[in-house]
Motif scaffolding. Structure first.
Motif, PDB file in Angstrom:
ATOM      1  N   LEU A1041       1.106  -1.337   0.203  1.00 49.75           N
ATOM      2  CA  LEU A1041       0.299   0.177  -0.022  1.00 49.75           C
ATOM      3  C   LEU A1041       0.819   0.953  -0.025  1.00 49.75           C
ATOM      4  O   LEU A1041       0.869   2.721  -0.480  1.00 49.75           O
ATOM      5  N   ASN A1042       2.009   1.138   0.749  1.00 52.87           N
ATOM      6  CA  ASN A1042       2.982   2.425   0.110  1.00 52.87           C
ATOM      7  C   ASN A1042       3.437   2.411  -0.273  1.00 52.87           C
ATOM      8  O   ASN A1042       3.442   3.812  -0.936  1.00 52.87           O
ATOM      9  N   HIS A1043       3.458   1.526  -1.178  1.00 51.04           N
ATOM     10  CA  HIS A1043       4.597   1.757  -2.792  1.00 51.04           C
ATOM     11  C   HIS A1043       2.588   2.145  -3.307  1.00 51.04           C
ATOM     12  O   HIS A1043       3.750   3.101  -4.646  1.00 51.04           O
ATOM     13  N   LEU A1044       1.662   1.546  -3.287  1.00 53.78           N
ATOM     14  CA  LEU A1044       0.390   1.751  -4.359  1.00 53.78           C
ATOM     15  C   LEU A1044       1.040   3.401  -3.985  1.00 53.78           C
ATOM     16  O   LEU A1044      -0.158   4.440  -5.134  1.00 53.78           O
ATOM     17  N   ILE A1045       0.526   3.881  -2.910  1.00 59.17           N
ATOM     18  CA  ILE A1045       0.468   4.868  -2.582  1.00 59.17           C
ATOM     19  C   ILE A1045       1.418   6.419  -2.876  1.00 59.17           C
ATOM     20  O   ILE A1045       1.082   7.273  -3.369  1.00 59.17           O
ATOM     21  N   VAL A1046       2.755   5.428  -3.106  1.00 58.61           N
ATOM     22  CA  VAL A1046       3.799   6.730  -3.411  1.00 58.61           C
ATOM     23  C   VAL A1046       3.157   6.989  -5.104  1.00 58.61           C
ATOM     24  O   VAL A1046       3.298   8.159  -5.711  1.00 58.61           O
ATOM     25  N   GLU A1047       3.045   4.932  -6.255  1.00 60.14           N
ATOM     26  CA  GLU A1047       2.348   5.415  -7.234  1.00 60.14           C
ATOM     27  C   GLU A1047       1.706   6.620  -7.861  1.00 60.14           C
ATOM     28  O   GLU A1047       1.877   7.937  -8.349  1.00 60.14           O
ATOM     29  N   GLN A1048       0.318   6.463  -6.127  1.00 55.84           N
ATOM     30  CA  GLN A1048      -0.640   7.641  -6.623  1.00 55.84           C
ATOM     31  C   GLN A1048      -0.306   8.646  -6.350  1.00 55.84           C
ATOM     32  O   GLN A1048      -0.769   9.258  -7.307  1.00 55.84           O
ATOM     33  N   ALA A1049       0.475   8.560  -5.396  1.00 54.23           N
ATOM     34  CA  ALA A1049       1.058  10.437  -5.052  1.00 54.23           C
ATOM     35  C   ALA A1049       1.999  10.878  -6.725  1.00 54.23           C
ATOM     36  O   ALA A1049       1.471  11.866  -7.050  1.00 54.23           O
ATOM     37  N   LYS A1050       2.799   9.522  -6.916  1.00 57.50           N
ATOM     38  CA  LYS A1050       2.989  10.194  -8.332  1.00 57.50           C
ATOM     39  C   LYS A1050       1.978  10.317  -9.219  1.00 57.50           C
ATOM     40  O   LYS A1050       1.968  11.335  -9.903  1.00 57.50           O
ATOM     41  N   GLU A1051       1.565   9.636  -9.651  1.00 55.92           N
ATOM     42  CA  GLU A1051      -0.178   9.469 -10.416  1.00 55.92           C
ATOM     43  C   GLU A1051      -1.058  10.585  -9.977  1.00 55.92           C
ATOM     44  O   GLU A1051      -1.019  11.813 -11.174  1.00 55.92           O
ATOM     45  N   MET A1052      -1.261  11.028  -8.644  1.00 51.42           N
ATOM     46  CA  MET A1052      -1.453  12.087  -8.561  1.00 51.42           C
ATOM     47  C   MET A1052      -0.983  13.229  -8.838  1.00 51.42           C
ATOM     48  O   MET A1052      -1.873  14.583  -8.697  1.00 51.42           O
ATOM     49  N   THR A1053       0.477  13.407  -8.678  1.00 55.12           N
ATOM     50  CA  THR A1053       1.473  14.231  -8.901  1.00 55.12           C
ATOM     51  C   THR A1053       1.088  15.140 -10.209  1.00 55.12           C
ATOM     52  O   THR A1053       1.064  16.101 -10.874  1.00 55.12           O
ATOM     53  N   GLU A1054       0.916  13.731 -11.194  1.00 55.47           N
ATOM     54  CA  GLU A1054       1.551  14.395 -12.842  1.00 55.47           C
ATOM     55  C   GLU A1054      -0.305  14.595 -12.876  1.00 55.47           C
ATOM     56  O   GLU A1054      -0.712  15.849 -13.643  1.00 55.47           O
ATOM     57  N   THR A1055      -1.022  13.976 -12.392  1.00 55.07           N
ATOM     58  CA  THR A1055      -3.084  14.342 -12.308  1.00 55.07           C
ATOM     59  C   THR A1055      -3.045  15.993 -12.373  1.00 55.07           C
ATOM     60  O   THR A1055      -3.879  16.690 -12.956  1.00 55.07           O
ATOM     61  N   GLU A1057      -0.879  18.155 -12.379  1.00 52.01           N
ATOM     62  CA  GLU A1057       0.109  18.751 -13.287  1.00 52.01           C
ATOM     63  C   GLU A1057      -0.398  18.564 -14.479  1.00 52.01           C
ATOM     64  O   GLU A1057      -0.302  20.315 -15.011  1.00 52.01           O
ATOM     65  N   LYS A1058      -1.355  17.988 -15.102  1.00 51.44           N
ATOM     66  CA  LYS A1058      -1.951  17.631 -16.099  1.00 51.44           C
ATOM     67  C   LYS A1058      -3.179  18.660 -15.613  1.00 51.44           C
ATOM     68  O   LYS A1058      -3.128  19.565 -15.968  1.00 51.44           O
ATOM     69  N   THR A1064      -4.308  26.156 -16.442  1.00 48.29           N
ATOM     70  CA  THR A1064      -3.626  27.368 -16.805  1.00 48.29           C
ATOM     71  C   THR A1064      -4.028  27.717 -18.194  1.00 48.29           C
ATOM     72  O   THR A1064      -4.255  28.735 -18.543  1.00 48.29           O
ATOM     73  N   LYS A1065      -4.351  26.268 -19.083  1.00 49.14           N
ATOM     74  CA  LYS A1065      -4.737  26.548 -20.425  1.00 49.14           C
ATOM     75  C   LYS A1065      -6.560  27.017 -20.511  1.00 49.14           C
ATOM     76  O   LYS A1065      -6.362  27.890 -21.624  1.00 49.14           O
ATOM     77  N   GLN A1066      -6.793  26.598 -19.390  1.00 45.25           N
ATOM     78  CA  GLN A1066      -8.712  27.309 -19.089  1.00 45.25           C
ATOM     79  C   GLN A1066      -8.683  28.406 -18.906  1.00 45.25           C
ATOM     80  O   GLN A1066      -8.769  29.301 -19.485  1.00 45.25           O
ATOM     81  N   LEU A1067      -7.505  28.559 -17.950  1.00 44.38           N
ATOM     82  CA  LEU A1067      -7.518  30.551 -17.405  1.00 44.38           C
ATOM     83  C   LEU A1067      -6.764  31.374 -18.534  1.00 44.38           C
ATOM     84  O   LEU A1067      -6.813  32.590 -19.016  1.00 44.38           O
ATOM     85  N   GLU A1068      -5.757  30.363 -19.039  1.00 41.57           N
ATOM     86  CA  GLU A1068      -5.439  31.468 -20.784  1.00 41.57           C
ATOM     87  C   GLU A1068      -6.765  31.655 -21.614  1.00 41.57           C
ATOM     88  O   GLU A1068      -6.875  32.741 -21.646  1.00 41.57           O
ATOM     89  N   LEU A1069      -7.441  30.439 -22.103  1.00 40.90           N
ATOM     90  CA  LEU A1069      -8.446  30.432 -23.091  1.00 40.90           C
ATOM     91  C   LEU A1069      -9.282  31.527 -21.987  1.00 40.90           C
ATOM     92  O   LEU A1069     -10.250  32.428 -22.621  1.00 40.90           O
ATOM     93  N   ASP A1070      -9.535  31.472 -21.010  1.00 39.61           N
ATOM     94  CA  ASP A1070     -10.912  32.434 -20.237  1.00 39.61           C
ATOM     95  C   ASP A1070      -9.653  33.953 -20.268  1.00 39.61           C
ATOM     96  O   ASP A1070     -10.632  34.927 -20.737  1.00 39.61           O
ATOM     97  N   LEU A1071      -8.293  34.471 -20.382  1.00 40.05           N
ATOM     98  CA  LEU A1071      -8.299  35.723 -20.451  1.00 40.05           C
ATOM     99  C   LEU A1071      -8.663  35.815 -21.685  1.00 40.05           C
ATOM    100  O   LEU A1071      -8.543  37.292 -22.229  1.00 40.05           O
ATOM    101  N   ASN A1072      -8.112  34.736 -22.896  1.00 38.46           N
ATOM    102  CA  ASN A1072      -8.035  35.153 -24.316  1.00 38.46           C
ATOM    103  C   ASN A1072      -9.767  35.418 -24.445  1.00 38.46           C
ATOM    104  O   ASN A1072      -9.924  36.891 -25.208  1.00 38.46           O
TER     105      ASN A1072
END
Length: 1828
Positions: A1041-1055, A1057-1058, A1064-1072
């Protein structure tokens, strides 16, 4: 070529079919002349023998090639006949979902019964300005053609929309009017186009109803004239209506409704304003419930009522009139509920106090009794008397219905008149476009008067249509100068004569109506007698004497005569109308004011429709002797006159035809019923158009198009330079019958079928060429394959043989090696086997011996243990036997003793009865007592022992069982009882025995508990082990589970970030989006601003009429007027004196902002006055204290008093002087200020006067204070300094004054001598210097004027200073003095600079002269004596001056500002002087001027310069806003000016890239952030204007260059086109090509680069250009079926690649321009990919990510093969695409927004150019400014 030659094997034909009308079949063998049967193969797989008609021997219709199916124009079909037309319409409607198709000049519109997204404003913009043949068929294309012809030909237009009920006539007419309203706009601000569109809801509510065929059927015809002015903008409209169906008011068939307005009223009955109408549910009224269908699915009558009321308000119908209309309509509903009761067969009555009639009377404002009376009676008039006769119940009901219909018809007419008044324009109408929405040809099972009138109108329209089509054909033939013969077409004039001529049907009907006893039967007999057997178009039914048949152009129609007379009369009782005219409700009599009908006193039955016309066609003046009957006009007569007027109007216009087709009777979307469609096509004249076209030369090609299409049929020797002659030569060889074609001036005309024959030849030639190519390629491929296989076989053989030899050698080596290996291996195996056997034997022996020894040991052990078991068992058996024996003996003893005791007891009882016994007892009592006492003691001892045992037992087992504790309690109770009664000892013993048993039981339980404890211990240990294992597993799971949590943390971090990137893109679109919204608002503001300026100029031109004595002002006088005013409080106060110099004729309005600021200033001054008053009081106290001290002095010095008196006099004189100046200032202000602002009594004037008065009083007080203080200072000085010093001081001052006077006298003497010399010189040179003196005098006048201005300015400054407090006045005077000194310093520096230039120039000249003189002196030195050399003075040496260091500023005078703006902005032309300038030079010059004003700290100058600059740029762009170079030039300079203001603002964020020298040039006094925002907004406006300019330039090029022009020649063939020719793809001289677009892009780019535009801004402009190119191209592709083909996709991709190459050449690939072309690229790819399987569908869905679902489906529907080798897209494939894309969330909009402008940004771009190095070219004409 003979037609029979086309009927070859595999040719496809059409044969009649009772179900599908026409069915397709294929010939199984060639047809030969004389054959009576054709062998056909049907599409469903059956074979058929089709017998030809033996009389006509007509062959079945040939089917068009598949390449021609689905054409936009039916006249483009090679075979023009009914099945071809029907099939083409079906394919377009069902497969391609296209509802519009051209048929020559007719637009065929099929009702889809579904809302389609093809009527938006983007579609309107796409069709606006396009040629009719260049776009797909559409109602907007017809409207655009009408609008264009009206403007081009100066001729009125008409759009005639016809069709059956439910075919979509009203909607088509509505869309046509919407197009005109959108495209043309209105000529005024009254929004006439909105009013024109607003008339539709009103007319639909009162004139439309639900029928079985249509939910919104128009039950009247209307002709709307939309008026235009000279600029072709809508100014008004007018409506004419025809044949309203009045009978619907009182009767509706099953599943039908009354007019919509009644149901809207009932649905809105709960509204407060409608409560007085006393309405309810529609089912409560007789007139609205007969159809049984009061609700239309999907329609909210309440909302529709709101729309109707809103439209009425927009058209100017007031609320009171609206409520009046609703009262009348509600009254009609209540009138329908009036019931009659029969008295007898000839009379009837209304029940007393009948509620419906009472409500009707209240709403109509009529008398109840009077209306009740005339509803049940009628008046009969004879020659001498008048009778009132009761009427029957049936007659009364008919009279009631007739009255309701009459009221409704009058209300309808009244509303139409008011709508026309609202749409009427006071401006003179220049031209108009009429839209006719009229009923189509009708035929039902029972046809009556209404159908007769409708079909009569259609006969007239069909005649006009036929004549127009014939006329167009004739004009085309004459234009091309080809011989033509008269085309035979159906003329329906005989049918029209039968109806409207003298003694025609209408004439006989009117005559019969005049007869007193005329009936339908007598009229029918007259018809039979007049027309039967005399007119071929008139027939009599076999089984009826009350009907007649007319052969119309569309079909035969049988009319029933019943009701014709009554409907033609259309009468109502006169008395009922009189009652209504006497109504108290004012609006009701208005309806009957213009009633010209005569009221018949004989009949009340009325039904049918009545025409409503705008004006009478032929008004006649009545004679006094005429009766009412002579004035009466029948419905037929009125309708005929209205129809004649309509035909006159249509004949005076250019007609455009729209034929609406109803595809099915069930309102199913996109369902096509062939029978109903053919019936309507025959009725609406489409097939007649086809027949007329087919009779002549329907197929027409230009010579270039024919050459391009059929080049494959020509040989190389046939191709000549003259295309026309080439085509003639080829056609003479291909088609031998010269009657099948004709050569015109620009076109070739073909008979029907010839294009199909040419297409067949072309396809055969291409097929043969394909076969030859395939044969050659296949042979070449097979030969190549054979050689490749042969070579490969040889190689394989070589390698195989080598491989086999190597394998054999290897085999031999392996065989020998194997033999050796076998020898050694076999030896090894035998030896190994021996060793294994030996070791196995030894092992077996050892195991066997051990086994036997163990068996003997086990036997001995068993015997020993058996002996022990026997011992213990036998002992246990003996003990058990002993215990049983003992127990039995004891039991026997007990039994015996009991028996003996019983015997003893009996004896004792007997003895007890005797006296002796008692005596014996008494004798032995003491012994017994003693014995008993001993027994008790023994028992007590036993009891104590037992108690101890019980206590021990209780202590041992107390904790083990709860049951033992209870038993012990019982035992204690029994012990207590034993103490009391000794007789219970035995029972205690028994209980002890029981306790022993319980003890044994407890012991057994204890054992069981211990056993359970052992088991529990074992289980616990097992559980602990299990828990340990689980713990281990849990640890592992935890780690996992710790390993899974680490992986999920990575995935969540990546998620995250995405997600962050997406946000950010949406804010840019809203700004535009926000930026786009802001820029759109800015654009709208600038547009409104321009509109305001235009209106202002127009008002100025209208109001300011030039007067006789008016002087013309300079054109640049108003150049500094601004739409924006950026001024502060100081600027406005400083500008006031300048405004006073304007002529007094200009009236300046009161400036409220100035007034409020002055008010604020007065408040501040009052506060300052209070502060100063407090200070004055404090100083007065100090003065009083100092005076008191002085009075204490013994002596007062006389000199001090004299000095104080002198100072006082001096100050009084100064005070008087200041007062005089103040009065003069007041006078100047009152004289020179604007009259409204500074007039006496004005608020601003009063404020100024009060302020000046208070300041002057305050000044007097302060001067007195200053006098006191000065006197004190002087007295202190006199006390310190001696008197002698004072005398010497005065003497020295006198001496200095004398010296100064002497100096002045010397100067005067010298000036006098010089003046004399000058006078002599002037007298001698007077004539030669006259002009120079005049010039000097002019210069002096200019200086005087400047001095006057300077004087005025000084006065203004003085006035301002006087208004300030003393401290501020001192600061202002210092500031003014600093400014003056600075200006003087700068002037001196300028003069010094000029002198330096002159000195440098003279130095150069001196050097030249010095060389010459030196040469001369060298030659003369030898002749000069040394003495002369010594006496000659030494020549002075020139010391060079150090060059001046410039500060990067430009100075100009205030009065030169307008000249600066004029020369630098208004008159600067980018194509002229600006070409050779440094990029952005005007911006640098303006900024350097701003820097100088900032250096001077002159905020007024900064503000004035910036305001003038902004306004001048706007004026330039407004004047030359359509010139790309001008707009680009000023966009570049505005951005550079903005960047300069940022770069030199002094803000750290903008100073990062500056040099140290540039940082020194930063602004020091002013923050111009607000002006930066204004300049940014101005730059946005200029950018948007630039985009509009380049869009206007590119727009005409895009479609031609990107779509129509063949960049790759020969890829796409030209298909045959119809009557409306498309733009040719062959490049002519005036045709735009892709090279034209690229050249224009190069021009744009070079201009922007030349002007020094920022690279980022250039990228944004390029991105916008490419978006326009892509959007316009894609929009046209989506609206043009002929462009959606594989070859066109290749052309588009090639063109896009050329655009991408252009981007690479310009290094603009990262600008985002390529991405804007992505939708177009994907559309081109979609045209080229395979479109068959599910994999293809998946590929298309993944590929077309930039296209919407609607666009993908539209392209697939429009995909059209150009050649026969291509295949169409199947309907199933399109449905698969739709299913896959149903979850995609995108816009339902079909077209891209070509007007969309991306939001622009201006990234900061600092300049590296040093300001001090900039030189001003002389060509700019800026000599009046100087560098600082």
């Amino acid at each position: 070529m003979a037609a029979s030659e086309l009927y070859t094997k595999f040719a496809r034909v059409w044969i009649p079919d009772p179900e599908e009308v026409w069915k397709s079949a294929e010939l199984l063998k060639d047809y030969k002349p004389g054959d009576k049967v054709l062998l056909l193969h049907l599409e469903e797989g059956k074979d058929l023998e089709y017998r030809l008609d033996p009389k006509t021997k007509e062959l079945p219709h040939l089917r068009n090639p598949d390449i021609l199916v689905g054409e936009n124009d039916l006249t483009a079909l090679s075979y023009l006949h009914e099945p071809a037309v029907l099939h083409n319409l079906r394919v377009r409607f069902i497969d391609s979902k296209l509802i519009y198709t051209y048929c020559g000049i007719v637009l065929v519109a099929i009702n889809p019964y579904e809302q389609l997204p093809i009527y938006g404003e983007d579609i309107i913009n796409a069709y606006s300005g396009q040629n009719m043949g260049d776009m797909d068929p559409h109602i907007f294309a017809v409207a655009e053609e009408a609008y264009k012809q009206m403007a081009r030909d100066e001729r009125n237009q008409s759009i005639i929309v016809s069709g059956e009920s439910g075919a979509g006539k009203t909607v088509s007419a509505k869309y046509a009017m919407r197009y005109f309203a959108t495209v043309s706009g209105s000529a005024s601000e009254a929004n006439v186009e909105e009013k024109v569109l607003a008339s539709n809801p009103i007319m639909e509510s009162i004139g439309n109803a639900k029928t079985t065929r249509n939910d919104n059927s128009s039950r009247f015809g209307k002709y709307i004239e939309i008026g235009f002015d000279k600029r072709y903008r809508i100014i008004g409209a007018n409506m004419r209506t025809y044949l309203l169906e009045k009978s619907r008011v009182v009767f509706q068939a099953e599943e039908e409704r009354n007019y919509h307005i009644f149901y809207q009223l009932c649905a809105s009955a709960k509204l407060p304003e409608f409560k007085m109408l006393r309405l309810g549910n529609a089912n409560n009224f007789h007139y609205t419930k007969q159809g049984g269908s009061p609700v239309i699915e999907g329609v909210d009558d309440t909302k529709e009522m709101a729309h109707t009321r809103q439209a009425c308000t927009l058209l100017g119908i007031s609320e009171s009139y609206q409520m009046g209309i609703f009262r009348i309509l509600a009254g009609i509903l209540h009138l329908g509920n009036v019931a009659f009761t029969s008295r007898d067969s000839d009379s009837c009555a209304i029940p007393p106090k009948h509620e419906p009639l009472s409500i009707f009377s209240d709403l109509m404002g009529v008398d109840y009794e009077e209306m009740c009376h005339w509803l049940c009676h009628r008046k009969l008039a004879t020659a001498t008397e008048t009778y009132i006769k009761p009427i029957s119940k049936l007659q009364a009901t008919n009279a009631r219905d007739a009255l309701a219909k009459h009221i409704y018809a009058k209300l309808f007419s009244w509303i139409v008149d008011h709508v026309n008044q609202a749409l009427h324009s006071a401006v003179k109408q220049h031209s108009f476009i009429g839209v006719l929405d009229i009923y189509g040809f009708e035929t039902f099972e029972i046809n009556s008067f209404e159908q007769f009138c409708i079909n009569y109108a259609n006969e007239k329209l069909q005649q006009q249509f036929n004549m127009h089509v014939f006329k167009l054909e004739q004009e085309e033939y004459m234009k091309e100068q080809i011989p033509w013969t008269l085309i035979d077409f159906y003329d329906n004039q005989p049918c029209i004569n039968l109806i409207e001529s003298k003694l025609g049907i209408l004439d006989l009907l009117d005559e019969e109506c005049k007869m007193p006893k005329g009936t339908d039967d007598t009229w029918a007999q007259k018809l039979y007698n007049t027309h039967l057997n005399k007119c071929a178009l008139f027939e009599k039914p076999r089984l009826s004497n009350k009907a007649f048949i007319i052969q119309h152009f569309a079909d035969k129609v049988e009319y029933q005569c019943e009701g014709f007379l009554e409907k033609n009369k259309d009468t109502v009782f006169e008395e009922q109308i009189k009652v209504l005219k006497s109504s108290k409700f004012k609006m009701l009599p208005e309806l009957f004011q213009d009633d010209e009908k005569a009221i018949s006193p004989t009949s009340a039955t009325s039904s049918g429709r009545t025409p409503l016309t705008r004006t009478p066609v032929k008004p006649t003046k009545g004679r006094p002797g005429q009766t009412a009957k002579e004035h009466k006009k029948t419905v037929g007569h009125q309708f005929r006159n209205s129809l004649h007027l309509l035909m006159e109007t249509l004949n005076a216009t250019t007609p455009h035809y729209v034929r609406c087709i109803k595809p099915n009777d069930f309102k199913f979307p996109f369902t096509f019923d062939e029978k109903r469609a053919v019936q309507q096509l025959r009725a609406c004249g489409v097939l007649e158009t086809i027949r007329i076209s087919a009779a002549g030369f329907p197929s027409r090609w230009t010579y270039q198009e024919f050459f391009s299409r059929y080049r494959v049929l020509m040989k190389q020797k046939d191709v000549l330079s003259d295309r026309k002659q080439t085509c003639k030569n080829v056609l003479e060889k291909l088609i031998l019958d010269k009657d099948k074609y004709q050569f015109g001036k620009t076109k070739i005309f073909f008979r029907a079928g010839q294009v199909a024959y040419l297409e067949k030849l072309r396809a055969d030639k291409l097929r043969a060429a394909c076969i030859r190519i395939q044969k050659t390629i296949r042979g070449w491929l097979l030969r190549k394959k054979y050689l490749r296989v042969r070579k490969a076989a040889i190689v394989v053989q070589r390698y195989v043989r080598g491989y086999q030899a190597r394998c054999y050698a290897k085999f031999l080596r392996r065989t020998k090696a194997a033999t050796i290996i076998q020898k050694f291996w076999r030896m090894y195996i035998v030896r190994k086997r021996y060793k294994i056997r030996r070791s196995a034997t030894i092992v077996l022996q050892s195991y066997l011996r051990g086994y036997l020894a163990r068996n003997r040991y086990r036997k001995m052990l068993r015997e020993h243990k058996a002996v022990i078991i026997q011992k213990w068992v036998r002992g246990w058996v003996a003990r058990t036997h002993y215990k049983r024996s003992t127990h039995a003996i004891i039991y026997l003893q007990c039994c015996f003793r009991r028996m003996m005791a019983k015997r003893e007891l009996k004896k004792l009882k007997i003895e007890a009865r005797s006296v002796e016994r008692y005596k014996k007892l008494h004798i032995g009592m003491e012994n017994k007592i003693m014995q008993l006492q001993r027994k008790v003691d023994e028992q007590n001892k036993d009891y104590k022992c037992l108690m101890e045992k019980l206590t021990n037992l209780e202590g041992i087992y107390n904790s083990e069982t709860e049951k033992l504790r209870s038993d012990l309690e019982r035992l204690q109770l029994s012990e207590e009882e034993a103490k009391i009664a000794t007789g219970r000892v035995l029972s205690l013993q028994e209980e002890i025995a029981k306790l022993r048993k319980d003890l044994e039981q407890t012991q057994s339980e204890k054992k069981s508990i211990e056993e359970r404890a052992d088991r529990y211990k074992q289980e616990t240990e097992q559980l602990v082990s299990n828990l340990k294992e689980e713990n281990t597993l849990l640890k592992q799971e935890k780690e996992a589970l710790n390993h899974l949590i680490v992986e999920q943390a990575k995935e969540m971090t990546e998620t995250m970030e995405k997600k962050l990137v997406e946000e950010t893109k949406q804010l840019e679109l809203d700004l535009n989006d926000e930026r786009l919204r802001y820029q759109n608002l800015l654009n709208e503001f600038s547009r409104l601003e321009e509109r305001y300026d235009d209106l202002k100029e127009e008002m100025t031109l209208m109001v300011n009429v030039p007067k006789p004595g008016h002087k013309r002002t300079d054109s640049t006088h108003s150049s500094n007027e601004s739409e924006y005013t950026f001024s502060s409080e100081i600027a406005e106060t400083e500008d006031m004196p300048l405004r006073t110099e304007e002529p007094s004729e200009k009236k300046v309005p009161l400036d409220m902002s100035l007034f409020l600021k002055l008010q604020k200033r007065v408040t501040e001054l009052e506060q300052e006055k209070q502060v100063m008053q407090d200070e004055l009081d404090r100083k007065e106290e100090q003065v009083l204290r100092s005076k008191a001290k002085e009075e204490e002095r013994p002596q007062i010095r006389g000199a001090e008093l004299e000095y104080e008196s002198l100072k006082r006099q001096e100050l009084e004189s100064e005070n008087k002087k200041l007062k005089n100046e103040l009065n003069e200032l007041r006078k100047a202000l009152s004289e020179k200020s604007a009259p409204e602002v500074t007039a006496p009594g004005a608020p601003a004037y009063r404020v100024l006067m009060e302020q000046l008065t208070s300041v002057s009083e305050e000044l007097d007080v302060r001067k007195e204070e200053v006098l006191i203080l000065r006197s004190q200072l002087v007295s202190q000085k006199e006390a310190i300094q001696p008197k002698d010093d004072k005398n010497t001081m005065t003497d020295s001052t006198i001496l200095l004054e004398d010296v100064q006077k002497m100096k002045d006298k010397g100067e005067i003497a010298q000036a006098y001598i010089g003046l004399k010399e000058t006078n002599r010189l002037l007298e001698s040179q007077l004539q030669s210097q006259k002009r120079s003196h005049e010039n000097e005098a002019e210069a002096l006048r200019g200086e005087i004027q400047s001095l006057k201005e300077e004087n005025n300015r000084q006065q203004q400054l003085l006035a301002q200073n006087l208004q300030l407090p003393p401290e501020a006045r001192i600061e202002a005077s210092l500031q003014h003095e600093i400014t003056r000194l600075t200006n003087e310093n700068l002037d001196l520096m300028e003069q010094l600079e000029k002198q330096d230039k002159t000195v440098r120039k003279l130095k150069k000249q001196l050097k030249v002269f010095a060389k010459k003189i030196g040469e001369l002196e060298v030659g003369q030195m030898e002749n000069i004596s040394p003495g002369q050399i010594i006496d000659e003075p030494i020549r002075p040496v020139n010391i060079p001056r150090k060059e001046k260091d410039f500060q990067g500023m430009l100075e100009y005078k205030k009065e030169d500002e307008q000249k600066l703006v004029k020369n630098l902005i208004l008159e600067l032309k980018p194509r002229g002087v600006a070409v050779n300038l440094i990029p952005g030079l005007p911006a640098y010059i303006l900024f350097m001027c701003v820097r100088h004003a900032d250096y001077l700290n002159d905020d007024q100058k900064v503000r004035s310069l910036l305001t003038s600059t902004i306004n001048s740029i706007k004026k330039v762009l407004k004047k030359r806003g359509d010139d790309f170079e001008t707009v680009s030039f000023w966009l570049s300079n505005t951005c550079r000016f903005l960047h300069c203001l940022k770069q030199y603002s002094g803000e750290e964020g903008f100073m990062k890239h500056n040099t140290s020298r540039q940082n020194e040039h930063c602004l020091t006094n002013f923050d111009l952030a607000e002006y930066r925002q204004v300049l940014s907004d101005l730059a946005i406006q200029i950018y948007q204007q630039l985009v509009r300019v380049l869009e206007n330039i590119l727009q005409p090029m895009i479609v031609s260059g990107m779509l129509e022009h063949e960049t790759i020649q020969g890829v796409s063939g030209v298909k045959p086109t119809g009557l409306r020719k498309r733009t040719s793809s062959i490049a002519d001289e005036g045709t735009y090509t892709l090279d034209s677009i690229l050249r224009q892009l190069n021009s744009f780019h070079s201009v922007m680069c030349q002007h020094g535009m920022d690279p980022e801004l250039i990228k944004q402009v390029v991105k916008q250009m490419f978006y326009i190119v892509g959007a316009v191209t894609l929009n046209n592709l989506l609206l043009r079926k002929d462009m959606c083909s594989w070859s066109k996709g290749m052309q588009i991709r090639y063109n896009v690649s050329q655009l991408e190459e252009w981007l690479r050449d310009k290094n603009l690939m990262n600008s985002g321009a390529k991405e804007t072309l992505e939708p177009l690229i994907q559309a081109a790819q979609l045209l080229q990919v395979k479109k068959k399987t599910d994999d293809d569908a998946e590929a298309i869905c993944s590929m077309c990510s930039a296209l919407t679902t609607a666009q993908i489906v539209k392209v697939l529907n429009l995909y059209t093969p150009v050649n026969e080798f291509e295949e169409r897209v199947s309907v199933s494939f399109i449905r698969t695409i739709q299913m896959r894309l149903r979850d995609r969330k995108d816009s339902p909009q079909l077209l891209m927004d070509a007007k969309h402008i991306f939001p622009v940004t201006f990234p900061f771009n600092p300049s590296s150019l040093a300001l001090e190095t900039i030189q001003i070219p002389a060509s700019l004409g800026l000599g009046f400014i100087s560098r600082v």
